[in-house]
Write a protein that holds these residues in place. Structure first.
Motif, mmCIF file in Angstrom:
data_model
loop_
_atom_site.group_PDB
_atom_site.id
_atom_site.type_symbol
_atom_site.label_atom_id
_atom_site.label_comp_id
_atom_site.label_asym_id
_atom_site.label_seq_id
_atom_site.Cartn_x
_atom_site.Cartn_y
_atom_site.Cartn_z
ATOM 1 N N SER A 50 1.171 -1.306 -0.070
ATOM 2 C CA SER A 50 0.229 0.221 0.061
ATOM 3 C C SER A 50 0.760 1.026 -0.169
ATOM 4 O O SER A 50 2.035 1.340 0.584
ATOM 5 C CB SER A 50 -0.728 -0.333 1.164
ATOM 6 N N GLU A 51 -0.184 2.489 0.126
ATOM 7 C CA GLU A 51 0.863 3.971 0.003
ATOM 8 C C GLU A 51 2.093 3.732 1.049
ATOM 9 O O GLU A 51 2.896 4.823 1.293
ATOM 10 C CB GLU A 51 -0.170 4.644 -0.613
ATOM 11 N N ASP A 52 1.055 3.513 1.772
ATOM 12 C CA ASP A 52 1.483 3.541 3.819
ATOM 13 C C ASP A 52 2.733 2.371 4.132
ATOM 14 O O ASP A 52 3.399 2.349 5.464
ATOM 15 C CB ASP A 52 0.994 4.396 4.860
ATOM 16 N N GLU A 53 2.862 1.147 3.603
ATOM 17 C CA GLU A 53 3.599 -0.469 4.570
ATOM 18 C C GLU A 53 3.017 -0.885 3.188
ATOM 19 O O GLU A 53 2.300 -1.447 2.497
ATOM 20 C CB GLU A 53 2.571 -0.801 5.429
ATOM 21 N N CYS A 58 7.040 -0.115 7.131
ATOM 22 C CA CYS A 58 6.308 1.227 7.441
ATOM 23 C C CYS A 58 7.080 2.709 7.098
ATOM 24 O O CYS A 58 8.408 2.292 7.151
ATOM 25 C CB CYS A 58 5.114 1.628 8.592
ATOM 26 N N LYS A 59 6.103 3.714 6.647
ATOM 27 C CA LYS A 59 6.860 5.197 6.968
ATOM 28 C C LYS A 59 7.415 6.105 7.564
ATOM 29 O O LYS A 59 6.703 5.378 9.164
ATOM 30 C CB LYS A 59 6.011 6.029 5.849
ATOM 31 N N GLU A 86 12.739 10.481 6.425
ATOM 32 C CA GLU A 86 12.734 9.815 4.920
ATOM 33 C C GLU A 86 14.185 9.064 4.858
ATOM 34 O O GLU A 86 14.591 8.337 3.405
ATOM 35 C CB GLU A 86 12.493 10.309 3.907
ATOM 36 N N CYS A 110 14.659 5.667 6.161
ATOM 37 C CA CYS A 110 12.821 5.365 6.219
ATOM 38 C C CYS A 110 12.808 4.043 5.270
ATOM 39 O O CYS A 110 13.484 3.900 3.945
ATOM 40 C CB CYS A 110 12.383 6.061 5.048
ATOM 41 N N ASN A 158 7.453 1.899 15.099
ATOM 42 C CA ASN A 158 6.795 3.152 13.333
ATOM 43 C C ASN A 158 7.734 2.157 12.184
ATOM 44 O O ASN A 158 6.739 2.274 11.598
ATOM 45 C CB ASN A 158 6.553 4.362 13.364
#
Length: 225
Positions: free
Chosen positions: A119-122, A142-143, A147, A150, A220
């Motif tokens: 997905s966009e976030d993970e 994950c984000k 960055e 990241c 996170n």
């Protein structure tokens, strides 16, 4: 008991031998009806004290290296990544390194991983843990706010440049092209250049699983589901 042990010690028997003989004699004396106080007298305890101290194992201190050494090095590679100066092999090495550090997964476990969902976030990867108890684990990539290190950003940078339609199955995730020979776990850590040597560095400085709470934003970054 005390007289026997003193005689054994005077005969220069090894500490382990004295300990084993004392245990055997304890069982025999209990069977013969002697009381605990008679068997474990103060004199017996005094004779055994030095032997127990010599046999006592010393806990070795496990050195934990500063994780910032690795993270700062990865941050320094960001300008090269943004200018397309890092090869896809170098980016793959950094991705595998971050996965090893934050999930404490072994290289062989990453080698068996498959991409479960994106997905966009993970991104979620799944792998089989062969060590007992055997199980299937899932890890979320994950984000994070920074960055530069990241793992999701690095993963996407590497993953988008792979050839399409590479099978999503165990031992195929880390392949870059169809022409690339069947990848082995060692291929992810061959020191062909400075960036690829990151995996060796990660092995040296990764933290035990119980100490992941010390890492900045570790909850996170990657977590076991």
């Amino acid at each position: 008991m005390a007289n026997y042990l003193e005689d054994v010690i005077n005969q220069k028997c090894s500490d382990n031998s004295v300990k084993n003989q004392r245990c055997a004699l304890t069982v025999l004396l209990k069977f013969m009806g002697y009381s605990e106080q008679q068997i474990h007298s103060d004199l017996v305890k005094q004779l055994m004290r030095k032997i127990r101290m010599r046999l006592k194992q010393t806990d070795k201190e496990n050195q934990i290296w500063d994780l910032d050494i690795l993270l700062n090095y990865i941050k320094q590679q960001v300008p090269s990544m943004e200018q397309n100066l890092l090869s896809i092999q170098q980016r793959r090495a950094i991705v595998a390194t971050l996965a090893m550090v934050y999930t404490v997964a072994r290289l062989a476990e990453l080698h068996r991983a498959v991409l479960l969902s994106t997905s966009e976030d993970e991104y979620i990867i799944q792998t089989m843990i062969m060590k007992s108890p055997q199980r299937i684990d899932e890890f979320k990539i994950c984000k994070i706010s920074d960055e530069r290190n990241c793992p999701l950003r690095w993963f996407k940078s590497w993953f988008k440049d792979r050839e399409p339609n590479i099978p999503n199955k165990a031992q195929e995730l880390w392949r870059i092209s169809h022409a690339e020979r069947y990848i082995q776990a060692d291929d992810l850590s061959k020191p062909q250049d400075q960036q690829c040597s990151l995996l060796a560095l990660a092995i040296l400085i990764r933290l035990p699983q119980l100490e992941l709470w010390q890492l900045p934003n570790s909850q996170n970054i990657m977590s076991v589901v």
